[in-house]
Design a protein around this motif. Structure first.
Motif, mmCIF file in Angstrom:
data_model
loop_
_atom_site.group_PDB
_atom_site.id
_atom_site.type_symbol
_atom_site.label_atom_id
_atom_site.label_comp_id
_atom_site.label_asym_id
_atom_site.label_seq_id
_atom_site.Cartn_x
_atom_site.Cartn_y
_atom_site.Cartn_z
ATOM 1 N N ASP A 1 -0.939 -10.821 -14.361
ATOM 2 C CA ASP A 1 0.691 -10.554 -14.736
ATOM 3 C C ASP A 1 1.334 -9.528 -14.645
ATOM 4 O OD1 ASP A 1 1.114 -13.358 -13.323
ATOM 5 O OD2 ASP A 1 0.350 -14.005 -15.885
ATOM 6 N N THR A 2 0.431 -8.401 -14.604
ATOM 7 C CA THR A 2 0.497 -7.019 -14.834
ATOM 8 C C THR A 2 0.755 -6.162 -13.534
ATOM 9 O OG1 THR A 2 -0.549 -6.548 -17.033
ATOM 10 C CG2 THR A 2 -0.243 -4.297 -15.698
ATOM 11 N N SER A 3 2.272 -6.328 -13.731
ATOM 12 C CA SER A 3 2.579 -4.895 -12.487
ATOM 13 C C SER A 3 2.241 -3.861 -12.661
ATOM 14 C CB SER A 3 4.079 -5.020 -12.089
ATOM 15 O OG SER A 3 4.383 -5.061 -12.944
ATOM 16 N N GLY A 4 2.270 -2.894 -10.492
ATOM 17 C CA GLY A 4 1.784 -1.513 -10.966
ATOM 18 C C GLY A 4 0.684 -1.243 -9.917
ATOM 19 N N LEU A 5 0.407 0.045 -10.302
ATOM 20 C CA LEU A 5 -0.974 -0.055 -9.271
ATOM 21 C C LEU A 5 -1.765 0.905 -9.758
ATOM 22 C CD1 LEU A 5 1.887 3.993 -9.035
ATOM 23 C CD2 LEU A 5 1.344 2.590 -7.999
ATOM 24 N N LEU A 6 -3.209 0.394 -8.548
ATOM 25 C CA LEU A 6 -4.508 0.476 -8.196
ATOM 26 C C LEU A 6 -4.402 1.067 -7.486
ATOM 27 C CD1 LEU A 6 -5.315 -3.414 -9.108
ATOM 28 C CD2 LEU A 6 -5.984 -1.603 -10.664
ATOM 29 N N VAL A 7 -5.722 2.246 -7.819
ATOM 30 C CA VAL A 7 -6.379 2.860 -6.670
ATOM 31 C C VAL A 7 -8.054 2.663 -6.748
ATOM 32 C CG1 VAL A 7 -7.718 4.528 -8.052
ATOM 33 C CG2 VAL A 7 -7.511 5.206 -6.058
ATOM 34 N N ILE A 8 -8.285 2.158 -5.127
ATOM 35 C CA ILE A 8 -9.576 1.581 -4.750
ATOM 36 C C ILE A 8 -10.051 2.655 -3.957
ATOM 37 C CG2 ILE A 8 -10.121 -0.512 -3.188
ATOM 38 C CD1 ILE A 8 -6.381 -0.537 -4.851
ATOM 39 N N ASP B 1 0.506 -0.945 -5.364
ATOM 40 C CA ASP B 1 1.435 -1.599 -5.635
ATOM 41 C C ASP B 1 1.565 -3.024 -6.358
ATOM 42 O OD1 ASP B 1 3.273 -1.358 -8.157
ATOM 43 O OD2 ASP B 1 4.673 -0.048 -6.671
ATOM 44 N N LYS B 2 0.322 -3.087 -7.106
ATOM 45 C CA LYS B 2 0.389 -4.870 -7.296
ATOM 46 C C LYS B 2 1.768 -5.220 -7.374
ATOM 47 C CE LYS B 2 -2.087 -6.592 -10.451
ATOM 48 N NZ LYS B 2 -1.104 -8.242 -11.030
ATOM 49 N N GLU B 3 2.076 -6.796 -7.238
ATOM 50 C CA GLU B 3 2.950 -7.728 -7.576
ATOM 51 C C GLU B 3 2.311 -8.388 -8.696
ATOM 52 O OE1 GLU B 3 5.776 -7.994 -6.357
ATOM 53 O OE2 GLU B 3 5.680 -6.098 -4.681
ATOM 54 N N PRO B 4 3.397 -9.335 -9.469
ATOM 55 C CA PRO B 4 2.618 -9.795 -10.448
ATOM 56 C C PRO B 4 2.009 -11.158 -10.057
ATOM 57 C CG PRO B 4 5.324 -9.541 -10.852
ATOM 58 C CD PRO B 4 4.874 -8.333 -9.395
ATOM 59 N N GLY B 5 1.434 -10.920 -10.751
ATOM 60 C CA GLY B 5 0.983 -13.289 -10.457
ATOM 61 C C GLY B 5 -0.882 -12.405 -9.778
ATOM 62 N N MET B 6 -0.395 -11.543 -9.348
ATOM 63 C CA MET B 6 -1.890 -11.949 -8.026
ATOM 64 C C MET B 6 -2.740 -11.476 -8.682
ATOM 65 S SD MET B 6 -2.117 -8.842 -4.936
ATOM 66 C CE MET B 6 -1.737 -10.300 -3.246
ATOM 67 N N VAL B 7 -4.504 -11.418 -8.933
ATOM 68 C CA VAL B 7 -5.797 -11.374 -9.541
ATOM 69 C C VAL B 7 -6.210 -10.756 -8.726
ATOM 70 C CG1 VAL B 7 -7.925 -12.690 -10.151
ATOM 71 C CG2 VAL B 7 -5.928 -13.667 -10.500
ATOM 72 N N VAL B 8 -6.693 -9.557 -9.456
ATOM 73 C CA VAL B 8 -7.512 -8.580 -8.821
ATOM 74 C C VAL B 8 -8.696 -8.736 -7.893
ATOM 75 C CG1 VAL B 8 -8.108 -5.751 -8.930
ATOM 76 C CG2 VAL B 8 -6.014 -6.691 -10.711
ATOM 77 N N ILE C 1 0.780 -1.629 0.055
ATOM 78 C CA ILE C 1 -0.163 0.162 -0.224
ATOM 79 C C ILE C 1 0.348 1.039 0.076
ATOM 80 C CG2 ILE C 1 -1.961 1.495 1.585
ATOM 81 C CD1 ILE C 1 -3.030 -1.190 2.604
ATOM 82 N N VAL C 2 0.527 2.052 -0.904
ATOM 83 C CA VAL C 2 1.147 3.407 -1.567
ATOM 84 C C VAL C 2 0.264 4.600 -0.481
ATOM 85 C CG1 VAL C 2 2.697 2.832 -2.970
ATOM 86 C CG2 VAL C 2 1.012 3.601 -3.979
ATOM 87 N N TYR C 3 -0.642 4.488 -0.633
ATOM 88 C CA TYR C 3 -1.103 5.701 -0.287
ATOM 89 C C TYR C 3 -2.172 5.251 0.449
ATOM 90 C CZ TYR C 3 -3.367 9.851 0.328
ATOM 91 O OH TYR C 3 -4.586 11.160 0.630
ATOM 92 N N GLU C 4 -3.203 5.581 1.517
ATOM 93 C CA GLU C 4 -4.711 5.581 2.160
ATOM 94 C C GLU C 4 -4.795 6.521 2.818
ATOM 95 O OE1 GLU C 4 -6.575 1.605 4.883
ATOM 96 O OE2 GLU C 4 -4.510 1.729 4.578
ATOM 97 N N ASP C 5 -6.033 6.620 3.194
ATOM 98 C CA ASP C 5 -6.979 7.504 3.831
ATOM 99 C C ASP C 5 -9.095 7.933 3.785
ATOM 100 O OD1 ASP C 5 -8.567 8.482 1.468
ATOM 101 O OD2 ASP C 5 -6.923 9.930 0.773
ATOM 102 N N ASP C 6 -9.086 7.763 4.386
ATOM 103 C CA ASP C 6 -10.323 7.878 4.692
ATOM 104 C C ASP C 6 -11.212 7.753 3.614
ATOM 105 O OD1 ASP C 6 -10.040 7.928 7.018
ATOM 106 O OD2 ASP C 6 -10.711 9.494 7.820
#
Length: 351
Positions: free
Chosen positions: A166-173, A119-126, A108-113
């Motif tokens: 299998d794509t790595s990188g940034l996601l916002v939730i 920053d997702k690792e490769p190989g992890m399903v969303v 987790i690179v950023y979090e608030d309310d």
């Protein structure tokens, strides 16, 4: 009168939760108010019209600026009139069964309310889906939120966009309905700032360029997407690219997407003869033919061992914060497998 349409194509497959990054996450609805309609607050009108949407969801959708009447954004107390043209953008996170929190490491690179950036690792399903019902990013976040007392409910809200397993990188939730609606509008209108890094086979002729072509299901291989340059099938797609470094028989490129179609980067680069490095689904998992370098095939096998997935990374993510309205921008450094592949390739060409 009503016109409902999903903005994105469906793409599901056995054993992997890969699909269009935004498939089913947004619904764009156009409504022409009946000539006999009596004046009524638009939030009540929409709740009556969309009985499967909660009052809170309609309220937060209005608050986020996702309700437009006759070309103007309106608040929830606007009173609809006969003949009004209403445009409604609803965010629809995946409807999931009970999410089991699982103690899985997540960066987790950023979090608030309101939101969390991962920053997702490769190989992890969303998120859970056919063939991957657990051990996903959503399961990991459910554990994290539960452990830290977060109010987020991933059964109802959350995903604003997706990237392949299998794509790595940034996601916002998003962590609440308002944040979900606010962020969904930015992704729907392509106002976020995202760049991808990719390694592609071959030495690209141009330093930068644009790939244009409709993307739809492959006519013979349903596990692939295909580029239709004549526009006969699929949906309009545009990918801009810039060369960052050349490795003689592999090229490191930066990609900017105008559209968010299923496997867009992978399908577009295959179309121009530069398939992503080690992209098995798009035949990028064998050494390039016709290369006259010492021990080349063994070298490529060694690089495949270092980078055992398609070489694609969501490098940047920028958006406006739902509450503070500040411009947030994040960068993810190159993951270890791609960075190690670059080092190995540089050393190979120098020796």
């Amino acid at each position: 009168m009503i016109d409902e349409q999903d903005e994105f194509d469906e793409f599901s497959e056995a054993g992997e939760a890969e699909m269009d990054e935004n498939k089913g996450l947004y619904e764009h609805v156009n409504i022409t108010v009946d000539p006999k309609q009596e004046p009524l607050r638009i939030d009540k009108f929409l709740q009556n019209f969309r009985q499967n949407s909660s009052r809170n969801k309609i309220s937060q959708t209005c608050r986020a600026g996702n309700v437009v009447v006759n070309g103007q954004i309106v608040k929830q107390n606007y009173r609809v009139k006969p003949g009004d043209q209403i445009s409604l953008l609803l965010a629809h996170p995946p409807r999931l069964n009970v999410i089991v929190p699982q103690d899985i490491p997540v960066n987790i690179v950023y979090e608030d309310d309101d939101l969390v950036v991962v920053d997702k690792e490769p190989g992890m399903v969303v998120h859970p889906g056919f063939g991957n019902w657990d051990k996903t990013l959503v399961n990991a976040l459910a554990f994290h939120f539960e452990k830290n007392g977060s109010k987020s409910d991933l059964d109802r809200v959350g995903l604003v966009h997706r990237i392949d397993k299998d794509t790595s990188g940034l996601l916002v939730i998003a962590k609440n309905e308002y944040a979900l609606s606010f962020l969904a509008k930015q992704f729907f209108e392509r106002k976020t700032r995202r760049l991808y890094w990719a390694f592609v086979w071959g030495n690209m002729k141009e330093d930068e360029g644009t790939i244009t072509g409709h993307i739809g299901r492959h006519p013979k291989n349903r596990m692939q997407m295909h580029t239709y340059t004549d526009g006969s099938q699929g949906k309009h797609a545009v990918t801009h690219y810039k060369v960052l470094e050349r490795f003689k028989y592999m090229t490191w490129v930066e990609c900017k997407l105008e559209t968010g179609r299923t496997h867009q980067i992978r399908a577009h680069f295959k179309h121009i003869g530069h398939t992503l490095f080690n992209d098995e689904r798009y035949e990028g998992h064998t050494p390039l033919r016709g290369v006259n370098l010492p021990k080349y095939k063994q070298f490529i096998k060694n690089v495949f061992d270092i980078l055992p997935r398609h070489a694609l990374h969501a490098h940047t993510l920028g958006f406006i914060h739902p509450t503070t309205k500040q411009d947030l921008y994040f960068e993810s450094s190159m993951p270890h497998d791609m960075a190690d592949a670059v080092k190995k390739w540089r050393n190979y060409l120098e020796n």
